[in-house]
Design a protein around this motif. Structure first.
Motif, PDB file in Angstrom:
ATOM      1  N   PRO A 136      62.490  13.059  44.092  1.00 49.51           N
ATOM      2  CA  PRO A 136      62.073  12.608  42.756  1.00 49.51           C
ATOM      3  C   PRO A 136      60.739  13.176  42.283  1.00 49.51           C
ATOM      4  O   PRO A 136      60.473  13.172  41.081  1.00 49.51           O
ATOM      5  N   GLY A 137      59.898  13.647  43.197  1.00 54.17           N
ATOM      6  CA  GLY A 137      58.630  14.229  42.800  1.00 54.17           C
ATOM      7  C   GLY A 137      58.663  15.734  42.655  1.00 54.17           C
ATOM      8  O   GLY A 137      57.610  16.362  42.475  1.00 54.17           O
ATOM      9  N   SER A 138      59.847  16.325  42.735  1.00 58.04           N
ATOM     10  CA  SER A 138      59.976  17.781  42.682  1.00 58.04           C
ATOM     11  C   SER A 138      59.836  18.318  41.266  1.00 58.04           C
ATOM     12  O   SER A 138      59.793  17.568  40.290  1.00 58.04           O
ATOM     13  N   MET A 144      61.971  19.792  39.390  1.00 58.86           N
ATOM     14  CA  MET A 144      63.078  19.493  38.483  1.00 58.86           C
ATOM     15  C   MET A 144      62.847  18.173  37.745  1.00 58.86           C
ATOM     16  O   MET A 144      63.081  18.072  36.541  1.00 58.86           O
ATOM     17  N   PHE A 145      62.354  17.173  38.483  1.00 56.34           N
ATOM     18  CA  PHE A 145      62.112  15.887  37.842  1.00 56.34           C
ATOM     19  C   PHE A 145      60.856  15.924  36.976  1.00 56.34           C
ATOM     20  O   PHE A 145      60.812  15.301  35.913  1.00 56.34           O
ATOM     21  N   VAL A 146      59.838  16.629  37.429  1.00 57.33           N
ATOM     22  CA  VAL A 146      58.619  16.722  36.623  1.00 57.33           C
ATOM     23  C   VAL A 146      58.924  17.365  35.270  1.00 57.33           C
ATOM     24  O   VAL A 146      58.444  16.920  34.224  1.00 57.33           O
ATOM     25  N   ARG A 147      59.746  18.391  35.288  1.00 57.03           N
ATOM     26  CA  ARG A 147      60.061  19.102  34.050  1.00 57.03           C
ATOM     27  C   ARG A 147      61.136  18.412  33.221  1.00 57.03           C
ATOM     28  O   ARG A 147      61.174  18.548  31.994  1.00 57.03           O
ATOM     29  N   GLY A 148      62.023  17.656  33.883  1.00 65.42           N
ATOM     30  CA  GLY A 148      63.153  17.095  33.154  1.00 65.42           C
ATOM     31  C   GLY A 148      63.155  15.592  32.998  1.00 65.42           C
ATOM     32  O   GLY A 148      64.057  15.035  32.360  1.00 65.42           O
ATOM     33  N   SER A 149      62.152  14.896  33.554  1.00 63.34           N
ATOM     34  CA  SER A 149      62.172  13.440  33.525  1.00 63.34           C
ATOM     35  C   SER A 149      62.148  12.884  32.108  1.00 63.34           C
ATOM     36  O   SER A 149      62.894  11.955  31.778  1.00 63.34           O
ATOM     37  N   HIS A 150      61.290  13.446  31.246  1.00 58.32           N
ATOM     38  CA  HIS A 150      61.175  12.915  29.886  1.00 58.32           C
ATOM     39  C   HIS A 150      62.486  13.061  29.127  1.00 58.32           C
ATOM     40  O   HIS A 150      62.934  12.131  28.442  1.00 58.32           O
ATOM     41  N   GLU A 151      63.122  14.209  29.256  1.00 58.06           N
ATOM     42  CA  GLU A 151      64.368  14.404  28.513  1.00 58.06           C
ATOM     43  C   GLU A 151      65.497  13.535  29.070  1.00 58.06           C
ATOM     44  O   GLU A 151      66.408  13.150  28.331  1.00 58.06           O
ATOM     45  N   MET A 152      65.448  13.202  30.365  1.00 60.55           N
ATOM     46  CA  MET A 152      66.457  12.301  30.924  1.00 60.55           C
ATOM     47  C   MET A 152      66.238  10.873  30.454  1.00 60.55           C
ATOM     48  O   MET A 152      67.183  10.174  30.067  1.00 60.55           O
ATOM     49  N   LEU A 153      64.978  10.408  30.480  1.00 56.61           N
ATOM     50  CA  LEU A 153      64.680   9.034  30.093  1.00 56.61           C
ATOM     51  C   LEU A 153      64.858   8.822  28.591  1.00 56.61           C
ATOM     52  O   LEU A 153      65.370   7.783  28.158  1.00 56.61           O
ATOM     53  N   ALA A 154      64.424   9.764  27.790  1.00 60.72           N
ATOM     54  CA  ALA A 154      64.529   9.637  26.333  1.00 60.72           C
ATOM     55  C   ALA A 154      65.879  10.105  25.807  1.00 60.72           C
ATOM     56  O   ALA A 154      66.159   9.940  24.618  1.00 60.72           O
ATOM     57  N   LEU A 155      66.710  10.675  26.673  1.00 55.90           N
ATOM     58  CA  LEU A 155      68.007  11.245  26.321  1.00 55.90           C
ATOM     59  C   LEU A 155      67.846  12.231  25.168  1.00 55.90           C
ATOM     60  O   LEU A 155      68.251  11.998  24.032  1.00 55.90           O
ATOM     61  N   LEU A 156      67.225  13.358  25.507  1.00 60.29           N
ATOM     62  CA  LEU A 156      66.943  14.394  24.518  1.00 60.29           C
ATOM     63  C   LEU A 156      67.902  15.566  24.666  1.00 60.29           C
ATOM     64  O   LEU A 156      68.382  15.865  25.765  1.00 60.29           O
ATOM     65  N   GLY A 157      68.155  16.238  23.564  1.00 57.73           N
ATOM     66  CA  GLY A 157      68.895  17.484  23.554  1.00 57.73           C
ATOM     67  C   GLY A 157      68.057  18.568  22.914  1.00 57.73           C
ATOM     68  O   GLY A 157      67.020  18.296  22.289  1.00 57.73           O
ATOM     69  N   ALA A 158      68.490  19.810  23.080  1.00 49.01           N
ATOM     70  CA  ALA A 158      67.785  20.954  22.489  1.00 49.01           C
ATOM     71  C   ALA A 158      68.669  21.564  21.404  1.00 49.01           C
ATOM     72  O   ALA A 158      69.719  22.143  21.702  1.00 49.01           O
ATOM     73  N   ARG A 159      68.245  21.411  20.144  1.00 52.53           N
ATOM     74  CA  ARG A 159      69.018  21.972  19.035  1.00 52.53           C
ATOM     75  C   ARG A 159      68.604  23.422  18.809  1.00 52.53           C
ATOM     76  O   ARG A 159      67.417  23.728  18.623  1.00 52.53           O
ATOM     77  N   CYS A 160      69.571  24.302  18.839  1.00 50.30           N
ATOM     78  CA  CYS A 160      69.320  25.729  18.627  1.00 50.30           C
ATOM     79  C   CYS A 160      68.891  25.973  17.180  1.00 50.30           C
ATOM     80  O   CYS A 160      69.549  25.516  16.235  1.00 50.30           O
TER      81      CYS A 160
END
Length: 478
Positions: free
Chosen positions: A341-343, A345-361
């Motif tokens: 959990p401290g790796s 991948m989680f540091v970079r992706g935690s916010h988008e997982m918790l806030a449920l974010l997507g990237a609009r092109c």
């Protein structure tokens, strides 16, 4: 003499949440070879905790007020047992609620008085002009000591209110009294809450004197409605008699959920916020008692849904409740995640997982999920994006139900591919046993705890069929 001071903020809306399971007190007594036991307490399922309940209550308060998260100036959270004893509990909750990362934030803890502490701290912030709109949350999921009287009394629940300078209900007088005495407590390095040493001594020389002092100091009339602390199912009634046989409205929430700790004072008044008049909440914990009055001038948005959101839940046995609370677990190996959990991948992706974010092109408007693993657009290959919040509603495109899962996961566990309202597609867990799922059915997403990995709670979103009760039934594995 205890002279009340005045608060100056107003309530805009309210939201509540309850866990999905109910444990009858008779089951607790039978587990220890005893008879009797009255009432029930609420118990969190394996995917619920104080943070997921806080998220749900706060989301409902925001929806009732029709206020977007970006307009919230700060969050004040009172919780006796936050998911981390030391760690980013508040940051996780703020991210899941999609609040601005520069908003004010405070986590109040240490005793069941934390819910009142959060309310008063937020009132100060609004009154001083530091924030225009404050989000106050009180939630708890108490872990009682095995064999103690707290097992049949300690429950779980959450309540959230929005504060601003003006609104349909006004915070009024508040008064506090404290004494350096030991009530129920949890020592350093301990996981379970201990009950009081001497029940009669606690009642007569600690609880009743402190609560009577603050309750009697407020200006009240016979029509005032009260929320009183009731840690054992009996003290609330005794306190009401000592205060002059006042009208107690918190008994309904107490009977449904048990003692909800930091959430109890406001949760006890939630349903009564739909009717004009004076409400008084008394909070107690950590040798402190506080009473605060609230003048309801018009129905508070969200109050009409309180009874619906607190009722329901499935009855479980004592052993099932122990497994849900983590106090009874099978021996053997558990499956760990491949990525700590401290790796990175989680540091970079935690916010988008918790806030449920997507990237609009920015080139073709395709929403890519999850953003962290899609450096180029899955449709056109472009590399410029904007982060957008994904809808919390969609339909099932396909699913599978796992009937056998290695610990710590609980079977049956549905895995679902969803088409969200904006056209994006994501994969999530299901919140039920899967029997209510079929392709094309509409679902809502709620924050849930997926696992506890190396002591770190891993949160994600789970799908619930939209027509089902929001207190979704989940049972621990056999």
């Amino acid at each position: 003499m205890n002279t009340p001071r005045e608060c100056h903020s107003a309530l805009l809306s309210i939201g509540v949440a309850a866990p999905s399971l109910r444990l009858p007190a008779a089951q607790v007594a039978a587990g220890w070879g005893r008879t009797g036991g009255r009432g029930q307490v609420a118990v969190c399922s394996p995917s619920e905790d104080a943070l997921t309940l806080a998220w749900l209550a706060a989301s409902r308060a925001l929806d009732s007020a029709s206020i977007p998260p970006e307009e919230i100036g700060g969050i004040w959270w009172g919780c006796t047992r936050a998911p981390f004893a030391e760690g980013p509990s508040l940051s996780f909750l703020g991210a899941a609620l999609r609040l601005q990362t520069n908003s004010e934030a405070a986590l109040l803890s240490g005793s069941p008085h934390a819910g009142i502490d959060a309310l008063l701290a937020a009132d100060d912030a609004v009154t001083s002009g530091r924030v225009r709109t404050a989000l106050v949350i009180a939630s708890d999921s108490i872990l009682p000591a095995l064999g103690s009287g707290l097992e049949a009394a300690s429950g779980a629940g959450a309540v959230a209110v929005l504060l601003s300078a003006e609104g349909p209900a006004l915070l009024g007088q508040v008064t506090t009294q404290w004494s350096p005495v030991l009530d129920r407590y949890r020592g350093d390095l301990e996981t379970e809450t201990r009950e009081v040493y001497d029940g009669r001594l606690f009642r007569e020389q600690v609880f009743l004197p402190l609560c009577q002092t603050v309750g009697s100091a407020l200006t009240a009339d016979p029509s005032s409605r009260w929320s009183l602390p009731d840690p054992d199912g009996r003290l609330g009634r005794t306190l009401g008699e000592r205060l002059g046989s006042v009208k107690v409205v918190s008994t309904t929430a107490r009977a449904e959920l048990g003692d909800t700790g930091a959430a109890a004072p406001l949760l006890g008044l939630a349903a009564a916020m739909g009717d004009p008049g004076t409400l008084i909440a008394v909070g107690f914990g950590g040798g402190r008692a506080t009473a605060i009055s609230i003048q309801i001038n018009a129905p508070v948005p969200g109050s009409s849904l309180v009874e619906q959101h607190l009722s329901g839940g499935q009855e479980v046995s004592y052993t099932e409740a122990l497994r849900c609370r983590g106090q009874l677990s099978a021996s053997g190996e558990t499956v760990e995640m491949a990525v700590p959990p401290g790796s990175a991948m989680f540091v970079r992706g935690s916010h988008e997982m918790l806030a449920l974010l997507g990237a609009r092109c920015l080139a073709c408007a395709t929403v890519n999920t999850p953003p962290n693993v899609h450096p180029t657009c899955i449709r056109c290959g472009a590399i410029e994006f904007e982060l957008v919040p994904l809808p919390l509603h969609g339909t099932v495109q396909t699913f599978v139900v796992n009937q056998t899962m290695p610990a710590p996961f609980v079977a049956p566990l549905p895995l679902i591919v969803l088409d969200l309202e904006d056209g994006s597609r994501i994969s999530v867990q299901g919140a039920s046993d899967g029997s209510d799922l079929h392709i094309g059915v509409a679902v809502d997403l709620q924050l849930r705890r997926y696992a506890l990995e190396r002591g770190v709670p891993i949160y994600g979103y789970a799908a619930l069929v939209s027509t089902a009760s929001e207190n979704t039934i989940e049972r621990p594995s056999a």
